[in-house]
Design a protein around this motif. Structure first.
Motif, PDB file in Angstrom:
ATOM      1  N   ILE A 173      -2.303   0.476   7.408  1.00 16.41           N
ATOM      2  CA  ILE A 173      -3.268  -0.791   7.761  1.00 16.41           C
ATOM      3  C   ILE A 173      -4.542  -0.086   8.077  1.00 16.41           C
ATOM      4  CG2 ILE A 173      -2.101  -2.754   7.600  1.00 16.41           C
ATOM      5  CD1 ILE A 173      -2.186  -2.783  10.423  1.00 16.41           C
ATOM      6  N   ALA A 225       2.790   4.815  18.226  1.00 17.67           N
ATOM      7  CA  ALA A 225       2.322   4.794  16.851  1.00 17.67           C
ATOM      8  C   ALA A 225       1.466   3.485  16.360  1.00 17.67           C
ATOM      9  CB  ALA A 225       3.351   5.097  15.982  1.00 17.67           C
ATOM     10  N   LEU A 226       0.695   3.681  15.563  1.00 18.96           N
ATOM     11  CA  LEU A 226       0.186   2.314  15.065  1.00 18.96           C
ATOM     12  C   LEU A 226       0.673   1.936  13.881  1.00 18.96           C
ATOM     13  CD1 LEU A 226      -3.632   3.503  15.883  1.00 18.96           C
ATOM     14  CD2 LEU A 226      -2.356   1.447  16.931  1.00 18.96           C
ATOM     15  N   PRO A 227       0.692   0.623  13.469  1.00 16.04           N
ATOM     16  CA  PRO A 227       1.252   0.132  12.212  1.00 16.04           C
ATOM     17  C   PRO A 227       0.876   1.015  11.014  1.00 16.04           C
ATOM     18  CG  PRO A 227       0.560  -1.750  13.553  1.00 16.04           C
ATOM     19  CD  PRO A 227       0.137  -0.564  14.119  1.00 16.04           C
ATOM     20  N   GLU A 228       1.533   1.072  10.203  1.00 12.13           N
ATOM     21  CA  GLU A 228       1.134   2.132   9.011  1.00 12.13           C
ATOM     22  C   GLU A 228       0.576   1.403   7.855  1.00 12.13           C
ATOM     23  OE1 GLU A 228       4.232   4.950   7.664  1.00 12.13           O
ATOM     24  OE2 GLU A 228       5.003   4.795   9.652  1.00 12.13           O
ATOM     25  N   ARG A 282       0.881  -1.386  -0.030  1.00 14.40           N
ATOM     26  CA  ARG A 282       0.157  -0.041  -0.014  1.00 14.40           C
ATOM     27  C   ARG A 282       0.849   1.317   0.194  1.00 14.40           C
ATOM     28  NH1 ARG A 282      -4.937  -1.800   4.357  1.00 14.40           N
ATOM     29  NH2 ARG A 282      -5.236  -3.554   2.989  1.00 14.40           N
ATOM     30  N   ASN A 341       9.117   5.137  16.750  1.00 15.91           N
ATOM     31  CA  ASN A 341       7.748   5.724  17.053  1.00 15.91           C
ATOM     32  C   ASN A 341       6.959   4.808  17.997  1.00 15.91           C
ATOM     33  OD1 ASN A 341       6.872   3.644  15.437  1.00 15.91           O
ATOM     34  ND2 ASN A 341       6.523   4.710  13.520  1.00 15.91           N
ATOM     35  N   VAL A 391       5.816   1.544  17.838  1.00 13.83           N
ATOM     36  CA  VAL A 391       5.250   0.200  17.375  1.00 13.83           C
ATOM     37  C   VAL A 391       5.827  -0.883  18.022  1.00 13.83           C
ATOM     38  CG1 VAL A 391       4.864  -1.066  15.248  1.00 13.83           C
ATOM     39  CG2 VAL A 391       4.378   1.049  15.210  1.00 13.83           C
TER      40      VAL A 391
END
Ligand SMILES: Nc1ncnc2c1ncn2[C@@H]1O[C@H](COP(=O)(O)OP(=O)(O)OP(=O)(O)O)[C@@H](O)[C@H]1O
Ligand SMILES: [Mg+2]
Lengths: 346, 297
Positions: B88, B83-86, A18, A182, A184
């Motif tokens: 998705i 941060a959240l996984p990007e 994506r 960040n 994660v």
């Protein structure tokens, strides 16, 4: 475990697909590079004939010493090497004055032309010395056949491997450092997922992505450029997979500790530049001093590219590239051990 | 029984003692609030309790045992910043985290519990502050946790979003889940927490139920008048009523159990009462009294 692995694998692969920018960059960059090489170095338009001279040069026909001919000396025991070069159109003729033999490549226009000049000379010499002897019987003629190897044929394994290097190092090293910075990774640390499961999923996702990219790039450019492929595709695939695994392991070493993307990025660049120069991506190191060649052996890319060229250009089998495969496997183990030892979620 | 206990917990960063020899327990099934100004050591404490930070000394006991491998499957965590996984979506992220736990809540239940139906297919990076907090809360409740850690979950949200978030926390509480919450907001603590601990400089200053704490520290009502309403500061000395008087941020604060008497003596001192206000002391006042700091500074 398996469920965790598959979920992380899926998320990471989706992230890649994506992320349009990265996705097209990964695909387009190598294609553009290969195409650029094909265009820039497409027609080597050399005016001189290249003659491989095997063994001592005494008794060489005089015409071969004229400026239209460039002599490349080979020791007497390197006959096979000279003939290989002749097959690949890197030599136009091979002569062995001591044995009174010469070889030409019947599929090369230049070789046919050069042979005609040589034959005339030999005929002339023979008639003046001993008119009763048939002209060419003094020198035995050998013929080989083989398609020409263009620069792009030689360069394509290097260019694609270089792209693999970037994709593995940055796609694993840089991305994990960013995850760490960040938060994660911290979020994942708070779940039951083990570091091993997480890292293996990351690595396998990258392996599939890089392998897919390589296949697409190779097939896409081969369609137009028809690369020389003298070995087996299965062997090539095997070497490529091992190479990718090794480069991903190297990426994991960078991913193990750093918190700063800039630092990780800088160090990875610091490593990739010498690696690209000294592993023979763009130019051969055959003429380089021995210490330089020995030093280049520490780079995984050197072994990967060498093995790929051996298979593609010289039709080598797995056994002949075993030393390179062994080096790659050893490096993989060492990199993984270092990465496992260093790794911290935070 | 305490679900989680800390004993002599300390965290030292160089010369700074961020958490100083804390010992306390969180009873099963309650909502426990950890309050304190910026830099008090709340995050440091909660992250040691989560097993994310390792303590400099002391220990954390979950259900009477040191934190073991099963701990991660039984607790839900919402960090102060993550941060959240990007690339998705919210739904995919929930599915991802569901795969991590042996017995996750069904997707539909998570969506319902955290009101996520309107943002399910939105990319993680495109969430507003309030949506993001709901999403992070969802990740914390996926494992059907026995204990949930929420580190400043409503900081930066607008009043409406905060109220909405409190509803969600109350729903989780209603399921019997123990909650450990840190916050800057006293109204939040008063509304959600059964017990609170106020900490500053790494130590707990007070710990009790909100009502009990207020009863302990405040006699009755709190009377406030702007400082400029007092024409002559020496007038204040003349007040007969009030021993407990403080001047803070341009206001004179008088704590009193005899409101009639106080107002009478203020009138006698000829102090202008136009902008006088009387209120029941709340945790905010207690907080100021204990830490001497404004919470939202
Ligand atoms: N990794 C670290 N290294 C050095 N000092 C730290 C570190 N983490 C926290 N501190 C210090 O420890 C103290 C407590 O920090 P902590 O984050 O626990 O405060 P807090 O109560 O959560 O504050 P806030 O309300 O602002 O979130 C602060 O003075 C902070 O600067
Ligand atoms: Mg904090």
């Amino acid at each position: 475990m398996i469920r965790q692995f598959l979920a992380i694998f899926r998320a990471r692969s989706m992230e890649f697909l994506r992320d349009r920018g990265t996705f097209f960059w990964n695909l387009l960059f190598p294609i553009v590079l290969v195409a650029g090489f094909a265009l820039a170095f497409g027609q080597p338009d050399e005016k001189v004939f290249k003659i491989g001279v095997i063994g001592p040069t005494t008794g060489i026909p005089a015409i071969l010493s004229s400026p239209q001919f460039q002599q490349v000396p080979y020791p007497a025991d390197q006959e096979a090497e000279a003939l290989k070069k002749l097959r690949q159109h890197q030599l136009d003729l091979a002569v062995a004055p001591a044995q009174h033999r010469y070889w030409m490549n019947a599929e090369s226009g230049k070789s046919i032309l050069a042979e005609r000049l040589l034959a005339d000379e030999l005929k002339l010499a023979a008639s003046s010395m001993n008119p009763s002897t048939p002209a060419l019987s003094l020198w035995a003629k050998g013929a080989v056949t083989g398609k020409p190897i263009r620069y792009v044929d030689w360069a394509v394994p290097g260019v694609i491997s270089m792209n693999m290097l970037f994709s593995c190092l940055f796609g694993v090293g840089y991305v994990l450092v960013r995850y760490r910075k960040n938060g994660v990774l911290k979020r994942l640390k708070a779940t039951p997922v083990s570091a091993l499961t997480f890292l293996v999923a990351q690595a396998v996702s990258r392996l599939v992505i890089v392998l897919g990219t390589v296949v697409v790039v190779y097939a896409g450019t081969d369609f137009f450029l028809h690369f020389t492929m003298n070995g087996s595709y299965f062997d090539l695939l095997l070497v490529t997979v091992l190479g990718i695994v090794c480069l991903i392991s190297l990426g994991l070493v960078f991913a193990a500790r750093f918190r700063s993307e800039e630092l990780a990025n800088g160090l990875m660049n610091l490593l990739t530049f010498p690696m690209i120069v000294f592993s023979g991506v763009f130019f051969s190191l055959e003429g380089a001093p021995a210490p330089v060649r020995a030093a280049a052996e520490i780079f995984p890319l050197t072994h990967l590219i060498h093995a790929e060229r051996q298979i593609m250009l010289n039709g080598a089998g797995l056994l002949q590239v075993a030393p390179d495969l062994g080096a790659l496997a050893l490096m993989t183990v060492v990199f993984l051990a270092i990465a496992a030892w260093l790794f911290k979620w935070e | 029984m305490d679900i989680l206990r800390v004993e002599n917990l300390s965290k030292v960063y160089g010369s700074l003692t961020a958490v100083d020899n804390l010992s306390f327990g969180i009873p099963q099934g309650i909502c426990f609030g950890l309050l304190g100004p910026n830099g008090a050591g709340k995050t440091t404490t909660i992250e040691m309790m989560e097993g994310i930070l390792s303590p400099s000394s002391g220990q954390v006991l979950f259900e009477g045992q040191p934190i073991g491998p099963k701990f991660r499957e039984k607790v839900g965590i919402q960090f102060q910043s993550t941060a959240l996984p990007e690339f998705i979506t919210v739904k995919e992220t929930i599915e991802l985290f569901s795969a991590f736990y042996p017995n996750p809540r069904p997707l539909a239940e998570v969506i319902e519990l955290c009101s996520l139906s309107d943002i399910l297919n939105r990319d993680n990076q495109k969430l507003s502050g309030g949506q993001r907090q709901r999403m992070l809360l969802a990740l914390a409740v996926i494992p059907r946790p026995e204990l949930v850690f929420l580190d400043e979950p409503t900081t930066g949200l607008d009043p409406q979003a905060r109220r909405h978030f409190w509803d969600l926390v109350n729903r989780i509480k209603a399921e019997g889940t123990t909650i450990l919450l840190t916050t800057h907001y006293m109204d939040e603590a008063e509304l959600l927490c059964d017990e609170i601990a106020i900490m500053d400089h790494g130590v707990i200053l007070e710990r009790d139920t909100p009502t009990q704490l207020l009863r302990q520290h405040f006699a009755g009502a709190l009377v406030t008048i702007p400082e400029e309403a007092v024409a002559n500061p020496s007038d204040l000395q003349k007040l007969t009523c009030c021993h407990d008087l403080e001047i803070r941020a341009g206001h004179v604060e008088i704590e009193t159990s005899d409101l009639d008497g106080t107002i009478r003596s203020l009138l006698e001192a000829k102090i202008d009462l136009t902008r006088l206000s009387v209120h029941k002391p709340d945790l905010e006042d207690l907080f100021l009294k204990l830490t001497g700091k404004f919470l939202r500074s």
